[in-house]
Structures are given as structure tokens and as C-alpha cells.
Motif scaffolding. Structure first.
Motif, PDB file in Angstrom:
ATOM      1  N   LEU A  63       1.514 -96.955-109.959  1.00 40.34           N
ATOM      2  CA  LEU A  63       1.425 -96.910-111.422  1.00 40.34           C
ATOM      3  C   LEU A  63       0.881 -95.567-111.898  1.00 40.34           C
ATOM      4  O   LEU A  63       1.208 -95.116-113.002  1.00 40.34           O
ATOM      5  CB  LEU A  63       0.544 -98.053-111.930  1.00 40.34           C
ATOM      6  CG  LEU A  63       1.129 -99.458-111.759  1.00 40.34           C
ATOM      7  CD1 LEU A  63       0.137-100.503-112.243  1.00 40.34           C
ATOM      8  CD2 LEU A  63       2.442 -99.595-112.499  1.00 40.34           C
ATOM      9  N   ARG A  64       0.053 -94.926-111.095  1.00 36.40           N
ATOM     10  CA  ARG A  64      -0.436 -93.594-111.457  1.00 36.40           C
ATOM     11  C   ARG A  64       0.711 -92.605-111.599  1.00 36.40           C
ATOM     12  O   ARG A  64       0.707 -91.740-112.475  1.00 36.40           O
ATOM     13  CB  ARG A  64      -1.420 -93.094-110.388  1.00 36.40           C
ATOM     14  CG  ARG A  64      -2.811 -93.655-110.517  1.00 36.40           C
ATOM     15  CD  ARG A  64      -3.720 -93.099-109.441  1.00 36.40           C
ATOM     16  NE  ARG A  64      -5.093 -93.518-109.659  1.00 36.40           N
ATOM     17  CZ  ARG A  64      -6.086 -93.270-108.816  1.00 36.40           C
ATOM     18  NH1 ARG A  64      -5.856 -92.600-107.702  1.00 36.40           N
ATOM     19  NH2 ARG A  64      -7.317 -93.682-109.087  1.00 36.40           N
ATOM     20  N   SER A  65       1.688 -92.722-110.731  1.00 31.78           N
ATOM     21  CA  SER A  65       2.854 -91.843-110.822  1.00 31.78           C
ATOM     22  C   SER A  65       3.699 -92.191-112.039  1.00 31.78           C
ATOM     23  O   SER A  65       4.187 -91.309-112.752  1.00 31.78           O
ATOM     24  CB  SER A  65       3.699 -91.961-109.543  1.00 31.78           C
ATOM     25  OG  SER A  65       2.939 -91.577-108.409  1.00 31.78           O
ATOM     26  N   LEU A  66       3.842 -93.484-112.300  1.00 33.19           N
ATOM     27  CA  LEU A  66       4.678 -93.925-113.411  1.00 33.19           C
ATOM     28  C   LEU A  66       4.108 -93.518-114.762  1.00 33.19           C
ATOM     29  O   LEU A  66       4.838 -93.093-115.664  1.00 33.19           O
ATOM     30  CB  LEU A  66       4.837 -95.447-113.357  1.00 33.19           C
ATOM     31  CG  LEU A  66       5.721 -96.083-114.439  1.00 33.19           C
ATOM     32  CD1 LEU A  66       7.160 -95.603-114.299  1.00 33.19           C
ATOM     33  CD2 LEU A  66       5.651 -97.595-114.360  1.00 33.19           C
ATOM     34  N   VAL A  67       2.801 -93.629-114.924  1.00 25.92           N
ATOM     35  CA  VAL A  67       2.191 -93.403-116.229  1.00 25.92           C
ATOM     36  C   VAL A  67       2.266 -91.939-116.653  1.00 25.92           C
ATOM     37  O   VAL A  67       2.120 -91.619-117.836  1.00 25.92           O
ATOM     38  CB  VAL A  67       0.722 -93.886-116.219  1.00 25.92           C
ATOM     39  CG1 VAL A  67      -0.199 -92.859-115.550  1.00 25.92           C
ATOM     40  CG2 VAL A  67       0.240 -94.191-117.637  1.00 25.92           C
ATOM     41  N   GLN A  68       2.522 -91.042-115.706  1.00 31.77           N
ATOM     42  CA  GLN A  68       2.656 -89.638-116.058  1.00 31.77           C
ATOM     43  C   GLN A  68       3.867 -89.381-116.963  1.00 31.77           C
ATOM     44  O   GLN A  68       3.956 -88.363-117.624  1.00 31.77           O
ATOM     45  CB  GLN A  68       2.770 -88.778-114.792  1.00 31.77           C
ATOM     46  CG  GLN A  68       1.578 -88.910-113.849  1.00 31.77           C
ATOM     47  CD  GLN A  68       0.257 -88.609-114.534  1.00 31.77           C
ATOM     48  OE1 GLN A  68       0.159 -87.640-115.295  1.00 31.77           O
ATOM     49  NE2 GLN A  68      -0.749 -89.423-114.266  1.00 31.77           N
ATOM     50  N   PHE A  69       4.797 -90.328-116.989  1.00 34.18           N
ATOM     51  CA  PHE A  69       6.000 -90.184-117.824  1.00 34.18           C
ATOM     52  C   PHE A  69       5.810 -90.779-119.214  1.00 34.18           C
ATOM     53  O   PHE A  69       6.726 -90.756-120.033  1.00 34.18           O
ATOM     54  CB  PHE A  69       7.197 -90.850-117.135  1.00 34.18           C
ATOM     55  CG  PHE A  69       7.597 -90.181-115.853  1.00 34.18           C
ATOM     56  CD1 PHE A  69       8.400 -89.053-115.856  1.00 34.18           C
ATOM     57  CD2 PHE A  69       7.151 -90.666-114.632  1.00 34.18           C
ATOM     58  CE1 PHE A  69       8.765 -88.430-114.684  1.00 34.18           C
ATOM     59  CE2 PHE A  69       7.511 -90.054-113.447  1.00 34.18           C
ATOM     60  CZ  PHE A  69       8.319 -88.929-113.463  1.00 34.18           C
ATOM     61  N   GLY A  70       4.626 -91.330-119.500  1.00 35.43           N
ATOM     62  CA  GLY A  70       4.363 -91.856-120.831  1.00 35.43           C
ATOM     63  C   GLY A  70       3.571 -93.138-120.793  1.00 35.43           C
ATOM     64  O   GLY A  70       3.681 -93.938-119.847  1.00 35.43           O
TER      65      GLY A  70
END
Length: 273
Positions: A250-257
Motif C-alpha cells: 500500500l505504501r507503493s500504491l499511495v504514492q499515486f494519490g
């Protein structure tokens, strides 16, 4: 001579009362969400506030505070588009007249849960130029001692009030993830009706926390916190295990918004780890 002094004093007092009335009328006009063009005409030409014994026009930063309090989104958007980051400058304190400090607009946006305007402010901050200044603003804990939120950053205030959406937006924009201990305390002390929001705040902090600090409360009551947090998160916070795999993904995902997480199915939400 004495009569002349009395006349001058009366004139000054009459002027002061007039300025107070016009200042209040501007406040009421923003509260009633009058059209932007009319509010700007009033701010620039018709209404004044009292500063060091002299009347002056309201600053854009002062008008933005009113727009935040009353959720006048159109006016906030105009001020931020027209004046950019200058509309985010801390105005002078109206109580002690000291020079403004901190980030009162951020704190007001969080306190009143003005998520839309907070997003506008984050967009304006991208025009700040220097990354250091932007970071200092996001993490600012300034303000006069008599102000309610003095000494608190916007992130800390969001945790205290369990305003999870505001917290996530601030963290995505790079604000420092402070307040883990306060988030844990909030989780066990808040009303049942607010526990879901308190849990989301804790989850968001964990999501952006690069390295968990050693917290005494976890050492004092390990069984209680292990039950509340789950084995994986508790072990990570104790420093005896890596972060859970879902958290890392999720840390990687949240970087997109910030909206990416809310679009996930329930079994992939933060509380699932």
C-alpha cells in the motif's frame, strides 16, 4: 484645547466602531457565501480592519481564513489562484498584534474538516518553489500561545480530531507523520462512534512511518496492544519483525494519490493487515 481633544477622541472612537461594523459585515458576507466578485469589491474598497490604530483593507490571507471557516470554496479557489502562496501567509495575531507565524490556514482547514479547500491549498503549495520552505510549512507548529492549536502541526491536529481524510491528504503531500503515540491513545480513549475514524488515522500514520519509534505504552501493556493491533503490526512496532507485506504494498500504491486506497476492495483495506 480640551474641547478639541474630546472631539478628536470621539472621532477616533466613531471611526473604530465603524471599522468594526464593516469588518463584521465582511465576515457575514463570506458566511452567506456571496459571489466572489462582490466579496473582492468589499475587501478591496469597502471594508477595513483595525491595525495599530489605523484602518486597512483585509489581506488575502485573512479573507482565506474566513473562506475556510465558512467553507466558501469558490472564494478560497479565487484567492489561491490569484495570490498563490501569499494567501497562505500567517496574518498578524488580532489579540496580541505579534507577527504571524506557523500555518494557521492548515490548522483551520483540519479543524473544520475542509477537505476540498485543503486540497486547493496543497495544489497552491506546489508553486512554493523551494522544497525546504514547503516542508517547513507543512510541518509548522508555530502560532501564539493563546491560540487553541498553538504548538500543534496540522498532522497532529488531524490525529487529535480523528479527521482521517485530511490526515491522508497531508501525509501524501509530504507532511511528517508525527503523532503515533497520540493516535494510539486516541484509539482507546475515544467514543465508540469515533473509533472507526481513529483507527483510520492510526493506519495512515503507520502507512507513512519510515521507522516506528519505541513507545513505552507498548512495553507497559503488550498483551492489550497486541490484541488491538494484531500480531504483525505489534511485532513491527516493537522492532522484532519487518512491516507487514500489505503495508509495504500500500505504501507503493499511495504514492499515486490519496484516493487509490479507498478504491481497493475491503479485504485489501488497511485494517486487514
Amino acid at each position: 484645547m480640551q474641547k478639541s481633544h474630546k472631539i478628536h477622541h470621539k472621532t477616533t472612537e466613531d471611526n473604530r466602531r465603524h471599522q468594526l461594523r464593516t469588518a463584521f459585515s465582511f465576515y457575514c458576507s463570506v458566511r452567506e457565501r456571496l459571489p466572489v466578485w462582490l466579496l473582492e469589491d468589499m475587501r478591496c474598497m469597502e471594508v477595513f480592519c483595525w491595525d495599530d490604530g489605523h484602518p486597512r483593507a483585509f489581506l488575502p490571507s485573512e479573507a482565506l481564513l474566513y473562506a475556510l471557516i465558512h467553507d466558501h470554496q469558490d472564494y478560497a479557489q479565487y484567492l489561491l489562484n490569484r495570490y498563490s502562496v501569499s494567501a497562505l501567509r500567517a496574518p498578524r495575531c488580532s489579540y496580541c498584534c505579534c507577527r504571524g507565524s506557523g500555518a494557521p490556514h492548515l490548522n483551520i482547514a483540519v479543524r473544520y474538516d475542509r477537505l476540498v479547500i485543503l486540497g486547493m491549498m496543497m495544489a497552491a503549495l506546489k508553486n512554493c518553489g523551494e522544497q525546504t520552505k514547503r516542508q517547513d510549512y507543512l510541518d509548522s507548529c508555530g502560532g501564539c500561545s493563546h491560540v487553541a492549536d498553538a504548538g500543534k502541526s496540522a498532522v497532529q491536529l488531524a490525529v487529535e480530531l480523528s479527521h482521517a481524510d485530511c490526515l491522508l491528504l497531508l501525509l501524501v503531500e509530504g507532511a511528517r507523520p508525527d503523532g503515533l503515540d497520540a493516535a494510539l491513545q486516541r484509539l482507546v480513549s475515544c467514543d465508540v462512534s469515533k473509533r472507526h475514524h481513529a483507527q483510520r488515522c492510526l493506519d495512515y500514520l503507520l502507512l507513512f512511518l519510515p521507522k516506528p519509534p519505541l513507545l513505552q505504552r507498548l512495553q507497559d501493556e503488550p498483551q492489550r496492544w497486541q490484541s488491538l493491533l494484531g500480531n504483525k503490526v505489534f511485532s513491527w512496532l516493537q522492532g522484532v519483525a519487518p512491516p507487514p507485506l500489505l503495508l509495504q504494498a500500500l505504501r507503493s500504491l499511495v504514492q499515486f494519490g490519496a484516493d487509490r486506497i479507498s478504491l481497493l476492495p475491503d479485504f485489501l483495506q488497511l485494517h486487514s493487515w
